[in-house]
Design a protein around this motif. Structure first.
Motif, PDB file in Angstrom:
ATOM      1  N   THR A 108     -18.104  -2.870  -7.996  1.00  0.00           N
ATOM      2  CA  THR A 108     -17.770  -2.768  -7.040  1.00  0.00           C
ATOM      3  C   THR A 108     -16.373  -1.478  -6.956  1.00  0.00           C
ATOM      4  OG1 THR A 108     -17.194  -3.787  -4.925  1.00  0.00           O
ATOM      5  CG2 THR A 108     -16.028  -4.633  -7.036  1.00  0.00           C
ATOM      6  N   LYS A 109     -15.581  -0.763  -5.753  1.00  0.00           N
ATOM      7  CA  LYS A 109     -14.909  -0.745  -5.533  1.00  0.00           C
ATOM      8  C   LYS A 109     -13.949  -1.333  -4.782  1.00  0.00           C
ATOM      9  CE  LYS A 109     -12.469   4.078  -3.561  1.00  0.00           C
ATOM     10  NZ  LYS A 109     -12.268   5.119  -3.355  1.00  0.00           N
ATOM     11  N   ARG A 110     -13.084  -1.502  -5.152  1.00  0.00           N
ATOM     12  CA  ARG A 110     -11.441  -3.144  -4.479  1.00  0.00           C
ATOM     13  C   ARG A 110     -10.957  -1.941  -3.826  1.00  0.00           C
ATOM     14  NH1 ARG A 110     -12.278  -6.559  -7.950  1.00  0.00           N
ATOM     15  NH2 ARG A 110     -14.005  -8.181  -7.290  1.00  0.00           N
ATOM     16  N   MET A 111     -10.583  -2.604  -2.723  1.00  0.00           N
ATOM     17  CA  MET A 111      -9.534  -1.621  -1.697  1.00  0.00           C
ATOM     18  C   MET A 111      -8.090  -2.756  -1.325  1.00  0.00           C
ATOM     19  SD  MET A 111     -11.255   1.789  -0.491  1.00  0.00           S
ATOM     20  CE  MET A 111     -12.399  -0.092  -0.061  1.00  0.00           C
ATOM     21  N   PHE A 112      -6.668  -2.861  -1.768  1.00  0.00           N
ATOM     22  CA  PHE A 112      -6.086  -3.002  -1.034  1.00  0.00           C
ATOM     23  C   PHE A 112      -5.054  -3.081  -0.565  1.00  0.00           C
ATOM     24  CE2 PHE A 112      -7.378  -7.112  -4.194  1.00  0.00           C
ATOM     25  CZ  PHE A 112      -7.772  -7.667  -3.267  1.00  0.00           C
ATOM     26  N   TRP A 113      -4.031  -2.905   1.233  1.00  0.00           N
ATOM     27  CA  TRP A 113      -3.184  -2.533   1.123  1.00  0.00           C
ATOM     28  C   TRP A 113      -2.131  -4.026   1.037  1.00  0.00           C
ATOM     29  CZ3 TRP A 113      -8.195  -1.287   1.918  1.00  0.00           C
ATOM     30  CH2 TRP A 113      -8.141   0.314   2.704  1.00  0.00           C
ATOM     31  N   ILE A 114      -1.103  -3.640  -0.272  1.00  0.00           N
ATOM     32  CA  ILE A 114      -0.233  -4.795   0.266  1.00  0.00           C
ATOM     33  C   ILE A 114       1.072  -4.571   0.568  1.00  0.00           C
ATOM     34  CG2 ILE A 114       1.332  -5.822  -1.586  1.00  0.00           C
ATOM     35  CD1 ILE A 114      -1.869  -6.566  -1.077  1.00  0.00           C
ATOM     36  N   GLU A 115       2.386  -5.539   1.725  1.00  0.00           N
ATOM     37  CA  GLU A 115       3.175  -6.038   1.816  1.00  0.00           C
ATOM     38  C   GLU A 115       4.155  -5.593   0.223  1.00  0.00           C
ATOM     39  OE1 GLU A 115       6.626  -5.712   2.711  1.00  0.00           O
ATOM     40  OE2 GLU A 115       5.458  -7.725   2.213  1.00  0.00           O
ATOM     41  N   PRO A 116       5.386  -4.964   0.273  1.00  0.00           N
ATOM     42  CA  PRO A 116       5.297  -4.521  -0.867  1.00  0.00           C
ATOM     43  C   PRO A 116       6.686  -6.311  -1.237  1.00  0.00           C
ATOM     44  CG  PRO A 116       5.852  -3.852  -0.349  1.00  0.00           C
ATOM     45  CD  PRO A 116       5.387  -3.734   0.743  1.00  0.00           C
ATOM     46  N   LEU A 117       6.610  -6.175  -0.359  1.00  0.00           N
ATOM     47  CA  LEU A 117       8.576  -7.772  -0.221  1.00  0.00           C
ATOM     48  C   LEU A 117       7.101  -9.066  -1.019  1.00  0.00           C
ATOM     49  CD1 LEU A 117      10.847  -6.305   2.065  1.00  0.00           C
ATOM     50  CD2 LEU A 117      11.117  -6.383   0.125  1.00  0.00           C
ATOM     51  N   THR A 118       6.161  -9.567  -0.153  1.00  0.00           N
ATOM     52  CA  THR A 118       5.713 -10.411  -0.079  1.00  0.00           C
ATOM     53  C   THR A 118       4.284 -10.182  -1.008  1.00  0.00           C
ATOM     54  OG1 THR A 118       4.520 -10.225   1.924  1.00  0.00           O
ATOM     55  CG2 THR A 118       6.199 -11.367   2.322  1.00  0.00           C
ATOM     56  N   GLY A 119       3.837  -9.391  -1.225  1.00  0.00           N
ATOM     57  CA  GLY A 119       2.749  -9.243  -2.324  1.00  0.00           C
ATOM     58  C   GLY A 119       1.982 -10.120  -1.479  1.00  0.00           C
ATOM     59  N   ALA A 120       1.472  -9.879  -0.259  1.00  0.00           N
ATOM     60  CA  ALA A 120       0.443 -10.195   0.283  1.00  0.00           C
ATOM     61  C   ALA A 120      -0.697  -9.227   1.185  1.00  0.00           C
ATOM     62  CB  ALA A 120       0.893 -10.960   1.707  1.00  0.00           C
ATOM     63  N   PRO A 121      -1.720  -8.876   0.497  1.00  0.00           N
ATOM     64  CA  PRO A 121      -2.431  -8.230   1.014  1.00  0.00           C
ATOM     65  C   PRO A 121      -2.601  -8.207   2.971  1.00  0.00           C
ATOM     66  CG  PRO A 121      -3.713  -9.943  -0.329  1.00  0.00           C
ATOM     67  CD  PRO A 121      -2.052 -10.393  -0.291  1.00  0.00           C
ATOM     68  N   VAL A 122      -2.276  -7.239   3.103  1.00  0.00           N
ATOM     69  CA  VAL A 122      -2.032  -7.370   5.065  1.00  0.00           C
ATOM     70  C   VAL A 122      -4.142  -7.013   5.192  1.00  0.00           C
ATOM     71  CG1 VAL A 122      -0.253  -6.757   5.581  1.00  0.00           C
ATOM     72  CG2 VAL A 122      -1.216  -4.957   5.605  1.00  0.00           C
ATOM     73  N   ASN A 123      -4.275  -5.485   4.366  1.00  0.00           N
ATOM     74  CA  ASN A 123      -5.513  -5.001   4.551  1.00  0.00           C
ATOM     75  C   ASN A 123      -6.495  -5.020   3.320  1.00  0.00           C
ATOM     76  OD1 ASN A 123      -8.183  -4.565   5.672  1.00  0.00           O
ATOM     77  ND2 ASN A 123      -7.514  -2.338   5.585  1.00  0.00           N
ATOM     78  N   GLY A 124      -8.009  -5.559   3.461  1.00  0.00           N
ATOM     79  CA  GLY A 124      -9.072  -5.594   1.913  1.00  0.00           C
ATOM     80  C   GLY A 124      -9.970  -4.851   2.386  1.00  0.00           C
ATOM     81  N   GLU A 125     -10.711  -4.384   1.022  1.00  0.00           N
ATOM     82  CA  GLU A 125     -11.829  -3.763   1.766  1.00  0.00           C
ATOM     83  C   GLU A 125     -12.965  -3.977   0.494  1.00  0.00           C
ATOM     84  OE1 GLU A 125     -12.468  -0.075   3.531  1.00  0.00           O
ATOM     85  OE2 GLU A 125     -11.494  -0.714   5.472  1.00  0.00           O
ATOM     86  N   GLU A 126     -13.891  -3.422   0.107  1.00  0.00           N
ATOM     87  CA  GLU A 126     -14.948  -3.459  -0.757  1.00  0.00           C
ATOM     88  C   GLU A 126     -16.050  -2.377  -0.651  1.00  0.00           C
ATOM     89  OE1 GLU A 126     -16.118  -6.445  -4.029  1.00  0.00           O
ATOM     90  OE2 GLU A 126     -13.994  -7.597  -3.950  1.00  0.00           O
ATOM     91  N   ILE A 127     -16.643  -1.574  -1.486  1.00  0.00           N
ATOM     92  CA  ILE A 127     -17.646  -0.461  -1.317  1.00  0.00           C
ATOM     93  C   ILE A 127     -18.236  -1.751  -2.693  1.00  0.00           C
ATOM     94  CG2 ILE A 127     -18.765   1.331  -1.742  1.00  0.00           C
ATOM     95  CD1 ILE A 127     -16.496   2.005  -0.715  1.00  0.00           C
ATOM     96  N   HIS A 128     -19.721  -2.856  -2.382  1.00  0.00           N
ATOM     97  CA  HIS A 128     -20.482  -3.756  -3.089  1.00  0.00           C
ATOM     98  C   HIS A 128     -21.483  -3.241  -3.126  1.00  0.00           C
ATOM     99  CE1 HIS A 128     -19.924  -7.839  -4.270  1.00  0.00           C
ATOM    100  NE2 HIS A 128     -20.976  -8.091  -4.899  1.00  0.00           N
TER     101      HIS A 128
END
Length: 333
Positions: A218-238
């Motif tokens: 898989t190729k795992r991708m995260f878009w992380i809001e840095p202050l909270t550390g929370a993902p605002v988006n995530g995708e995988e090419i699986h």
């Protein structure tokens, strides 16, 4: 009256100056934490996708695959682990429930993730598992730490039961929000079969006895809001395959699943709203309140000095002239 007022203002300035760094460097690491009872539900889709039909052992194209991912805080288990760990702990019971285009279950993989409520570092305790198998995580999973840094982290992969670096790949803008983008590529790895299979009577042991092995990348991708550390988006090419299938199917490899998995649009909206709200709370603790207190301390200090200077200034108007000395009066003789 001015000098006592100046001393009061000076005392308040000292208090504000001391409180500003205390709030940022002492209070924030202790106040910012994941609540033990948090519940989160996310729907992801792969449209289109390739899916193995276990009844015919043939891969077919389908319109979409749906993945319902839930994270549920287990408060009772958190309290149990905290007694031994001596710190705030969160226990997430996670489930990835995968359905085909007809809504029928394809597979389901439960997890128990135990971690430090403040740092997101794993806490090793009885019950830590993936699909019923005990594991020992290294690194993070699902969420990044508060105040995420521009660097690589170790990220746990539930399929391989191993951790590997997830790489910081730059700062981006996602729906108007500045985020850090991370990528991780898991190379082809032999992984266990899910314990829950879509066809009744077919078990992982039966598949293993047939000589088939399951492989995954898989190729795992995260878009992380840095202050909270929370993902605002995530995708995988699986992609998943069954190998050593030549004796059964005349060819060595069968595609089990292949697709680009993305968060459904309506869930992206709700995730963005939640992250924006939590981001404001973190900003209050790490920036807004400390800087406001520091500026207030400077203002109070300046006002204190001004009042002190005023108290030392002579009264307004010219000073009265000294009275002339009177000549001594000689009494008459």
């Amino acid at each position: 009256m001015r000098r006592p007022a100046a001393l009061v203002l000076l005392s308040l300035a000292v208090c504000c100056a001391a409180l500003a760094p205390t709030l940022r460097w002492y209070a924030f690491p202790r106040l910012a934490k994941i609540p033990p009872n948090q519940y989160q539900e996310t729907v992801l889709e792969a449209k289109p996708a390739t899916l193995l039909d276990y009844s015919t052992l043939q891969a077919r194209k389908v319109d979409k695959i749906t993945i319902l991912q839930t994270l549920k805080g287990n408060v009772a288990e958190s309290h149990r682990v905290e007694r031994d760990a001596g710190k705030d702990v969160v226990v997430w019971d996670a489930l990835a429930y995968i359905t085909g285009p007809d809504g029928k279950m394809v597979s389901q993989v439960p997890e128990r993730y135990i971690f430090d409520a403040h740092t997101q570092e794993p806490v090793h305790a009885t019950g830590e598992s993936v699909d019923g198998d005990p594991v020992r995580r290294e690194g993070i999973e699902f969420k990044f730490p508060f105040l995420t840094e521009k660097r690589d982290y170790r990220y746990f992969d539930a399929q391989t039961r191993t951790s590997a670096p997830i790489h910081y790949a730059g700062t981006r803008t996602f729906r108007g929000m500045e985020v850090y983008y991370f990528e991780q590529t898991v190379p082809w790895t032999k992984v266990p079969m899910p314990k829950t299979m879509p066809i009744k009577g077919i078990t992982p042991q039966i598949i293993a006895d047939s000589g088939l092995t399951r492989w995954y990348t898989t190729k795992r991708m995260f878009w992380i809001e840095p202050l909270t550390g929370a993902p605002v988006n995530g995708e995988e090419i699986h992609k998943e395959e069954l190998r050593n299938a030549k004796a059964l199917m005349g060819r060595d490899t069968l595609t089990v699943f292949e697709g680009h998995v993305k968060i459904r649009e309506d869930y992206l909206d709700s995730i963005g709203e939640t992250v924006a709200s939590n981001r404001l709370l973190v900003l209050m603790l790490v920036s807004y309140l400390p800087w406001s207190l520091a500026l207030l301390a400077l203002l109070l200090l300046s006002l204190s000095f001004w009042l002190e200077a005023r108290s030392r200034r002579p009264a307004d108007g010219p000073a009265p002239a000294p009275a002339p000395a009177l000549a001594p009066v000689t009494p008459p003789v």
